[in-house]
Motif scaffolding. Sequence first.
Motif, short mmCIF file in Angstrom:
data_model
loop_
_atom_site.label_atom_id
_atom_site.label_comp_id
_atom_site.label_asym_id
_atom_site.label_seq_id
_atom_site.Cartn_x
_atom_site.Cartn_y
_atom_site.Cartn_z
N VAL A 133 0.87 -1.18 0.00
CA VAL A 133 0.00 0.00 0.00
C VAL A 133 0.90 1.23 0.00
CG1 VAL A 133 -1.70 1.33 1.30
CG2 VAL A 133 -1.89 -1.16 1.19
N TRP A 134 0.96 1.90 -1.14
CA TRP A 134 1.83 3.06 -1.26
C TRP A 134 1.21 4.33 -0.67
CZ3 TRP A 134 6.49 1.71 -2.81
CH2 TRP A 134 6.64 0.58 -3.62
N SER A 135 -0.12 4.38 -0.63
CA SER A 135 -0.79 5.63 -0.24
C SER A 135 -0.79 5.86 1.27
CB SER A 135 -2.24 5.62 -0.75
OG SER A 135 -2.95 4.49 -0.23
N GLN A 179 -7.10 -0.38 -0.79
CA GLN A 179 -5.89 0.42 -0.98
C GLN A 179 -4.87 -0.30 -1.86
OE1 GLN A 179 -5.17 0.87 3.32
NE2 GLN A 179 -5.19 3.07 3.01
N GLN A 180 -4.85 -1.62 -1.79
CA GLN A 180 -3.87 -2.39 -2.57
C GLN A 180 -4.18 -2.35 -4.06
OE1 GLN A 180 -4.30 -6.06 -0.29
NE2 GLN A 180 -2.16 -5.92 0.36
N VAL A 181 -5.44 -2.13 -4.43
CA VAL A 181 -5.83 -2.11 -5.84
C VAL A 181 -6.40 -0.73 -6.16
CG1 VAL A 181 -7.20 -3.19 -7.65
CG2 VAL A 181 -6.31 -4.59 -5.78
N SER A 182 -5.56 0.15 -6.69
CA SER A 182 -6.02 1.47 -7.10
C SER A 182 -6.80 1.34 -8.41
CB SER A 182 -4.82 2.40 -7.32
OG SER A 182 -4.02 1.91 -8.40
N GLU A 183 -7.40 2.44 -8.86
CA GLU A 183 -8.11 2.41 -10.14
C GLU A 183 -7.14 2.08 -11.27
OE1 GLU A 183 -10.11 6.11 -10.61
OE2 GLU A 183 -11.65 5.67 -9.11
N ALA A 184 -5.96 2.72 -11.26
CA ALA A 184 -4.96 2.44 -12.29
C ALA A 184 -4.45 1.00 -12.18
CB ALA A 184 -3.80 3.42 -12.18
N GLY A 185 -4.30 0.54 -10.95
CA GLY A 185 -3.84 -0.83 -10.74
C GLY A 185 -4.84 -1.85 -11.24
N ALA A 186 -6.12 -1.57 -11.05
CA ALA A 186 -7.16 -2.50 -11.51
C ALA A 186 -7.15 -2.61 -13.03
CB ALA A 186 -8.53 -2.04 -11.02
N ILE A 187 -7.04 -1.47 -13.72
CA ILE A 187 -7.01 -1.49 -15.18
C ILE A 187 -5.76 -2.22 -15.68
CG2 ILE A 187 -6.72 -0.04 -17.23
CD1 ILE A 187 -9.58 -0.17 -16.25
N ALA A 188 -4.62 -1.95 -15.06
CA ALA A 188 -3.38 -2.62 -15.47
C ALA A 188 -3.49 -4.13 -15.27
CB ALA A 188 -2.20 -2.06 -14.68
N PHE A 189 -4.10 -4.54 -14.17
CA PHE A 189 -4.30 -5.97 -13.91
C PHE A 189 -5.13 -6.61 -15.02
CE2 PHE A 189 -6.72 -9.51 -12.20
CZ PHE A 189 -5.78 -10.23 -11.46
N LEU A 190 -6.24 -5.96 -15.37
CA LEU A 190 -7.11 -6.50 -16.42
C LEU A 190 -6.42 -6.47 -17.78
CD1 LEU A 190 -10.49 -4.87 -15.33
CD2 LEU A 190 -9.78 -7.24 -14.99
N GLU A 191 -5.63 -5.45 -18.04
CA GLU A 191 -4.91 -5.38 -19.31
C GLU A 191 -3.94 -6.54 -19.47
OE1 GLU A 191 -4.86 -0.59 -20.36
OE2 GLU A 191 -3.27 -1.44 -19.08
N ASP A 243 -5.07 -2.74 -24.58
CA ASP A 243 -5.28 -1.45 -23.92
C ASP A 243 -6.74 -1.33 -23.48
OD1 ASP A 243 -5.48 1.16 -23.13
OD2 ASP A 243 -4.64 2.02 -24.95
N LEU A 244 -6.93 -1.13 -22.18
CA LEU A 244 -8.29 -0.98 -21.63
C LEU A 244 -8.46 0.37 -20.94
CD1 LEU A 244 -8.73 -4.57 -20.11
CD2 LEU A 244 -9.59 -3.72 -22.30
N SER A 245 -7.59 1.32 -21.27
CA SER A 245 -7.61 2.61 -20.57
C SER A 245 -8.92 3.37 -20.77
CB SER A 245 -6.43 3.48 -21.04
OG SER A 245 -6.48 3.67 -22.45
N ALA A 246 -9.68 3.03 -21.80
CA ALA A 246 -10.96 3.72 -22.04
C ALA A 246 -12.07 3.21 -21.12
CB ALA A 246 -11.38 3.53 -23.49
N PHE A 247 -11.82 2.10 -20.43
CA PHE A 247 -12.85 1.52 -19.57
C PHE A 247 -12.81 2.09 -18.17
CE2 PHE A 247 -12.60 -1.46 -23.02
CZ PHE A 247 -13.89 -1.93 -23.17
N ASP A 248 -13.98 2.23 -17.58
CA ASP A 248 -14.12 2.76 -16.22
C ASP A 248 -13.89 1.62 -15.23
OD1 ASP A 248 -14.78 3.92 -13.84
OD2 ASP A 248 -16.86 4.38 -14.39
N PRO A 249 -12.88 1.71 -14.35
CA PRO A 249 -12.65 0.63 -13.38
C PRO A 249 -13.81 0.45 -12.41
CG PRO A 249 -11.29 2.53 -12.87
CD PRO A 249 -11.90 2.79 -14.21
#
Length: 468
Positions: free
Chosen positions: A23-25, A287-299, A305-311
């Motif tokens: 958890v970086w935050s 906290q371990q899975v941020s919005e960016a982290g969730a998209i990267a995981f799915l990608e 590229d799934l950056s257009a999708f809403d996490p």
Amino acid sequence: MPEQPLRQVHLAAHFPGVNNTTVWSDPASGSHIEFDSFAHLARTAEAGLFDFFFLAEGLRLREHQGQIFDLDVVGRPNTTAVLSALAAVTNHIGLAGTLSSTFNEPFDIARKLASIDVLSSGRAAWNVVTTSNAFTGANFRRGGYLDYADRYLRAEDFIDVARELWDAAGRGPGHAAGTPGDDFSHISDFFDISGRFSLPSPPSGHPVILQAGDSDSGRDFAAGSADVIFTRHSDPESGRKFYADVKTRLADYGRGEDDLKIFPGISVILGDTQEEAAERSREVASQQVSEAGAIAFLERVWDRDLSAFDPDGPLPDVPPAGESISKGRVKHIKDTEATIAEWRALAEAENLTARELVIKVSTRHSFVGTPRQVARDLSEAVQTRSADGYILVPHLTPGGLDEVVAKVVPELQELGVYRTEYPGQNLRENLGLPPARPAGEWTSNRARARATPNANSSDTSPAYREVS
């Protein structure tokens, strides 16, 4: 019939690496490269009488869609340098490091590990990995990597050579401790070396060998070559099956049940009540899975590229592309389409957003509860042979073990299943392992076992699963 004595719980500490555990935050999150962080975690683990401190290693920065993956730790000091420095600020805890058998040479690794063993009075350990990709190999003069099967054959041969070198250093008959060793020579498909080892014999005889193998052949490899297994089988049911399977194999290699220790990796979340611990677990997972982290995981699963999708919306409604967009990372999912179908069904059944689904399938808080309940659960798992011990992977660096050591360790001691002092002078003794056997015994026992293969074995997959 006399009552059997309670089995003792063993614990080890994993310095968090390149994963979604950290958890970086959190304001308490600190550096992953400053020495004070390594020292704090190691000293805390030693205060808790842990067996060893475990350090992962990355040989190349991982990339995602052609860019450095900036949710990772970007770089880390060399493993053996960190462990050598920790030898000076600790007194009892084992010092285990991940080192690749593909992109190193036996004499160099044997010498580095023997140096750490000498400096630490017998506390060195080596987690052997094979490094599974040409992306990492591009950093090395080999300009690539070995074929899939050859990596594991080389790893086994590599360990044999290292043990031969440590034996030649003077541990064998006819040599007093610390005296110059014999000449050595090893000629095989992978190595053609000869000379004389340049250090006295390691105080432990041989540094402890760790390995992470989950396939059928990987379990055989561990039974025939390793002292400790680092596994993902952390829940009691799968742990008991894995434990029984691996321990049953040991007799084929001339070994007893206690000659190989099984340590699943786990995380622990504590609270003053069970309800508080459960709520804290949910908060940490979020906290371990941020919005960016969730998209990267799915990608990494969809390979697109799934950056257009809403996490915080539904799972992507597109098929997987099939060509990896992530480099330097082990992909554990073998059947992508089946996995995606399973996730869609789960998300629909539980009305989960994409990020909630990622949290559910990627975060694993193994032991959640009050300190007393976690201590009881750990003891129960060890008593019922789900494990010999556990490697704790904290979600905060460097203070993630502070609470466990302060609150759970005393409860384990009160249960009578945890030491109140270190029992030995080196890591082998503290783990309850037998003295190191000569390299030749490992080789001959393995050859004898393989001359009569296990009739129940059906999996012919390679021996290693990488741990990063």
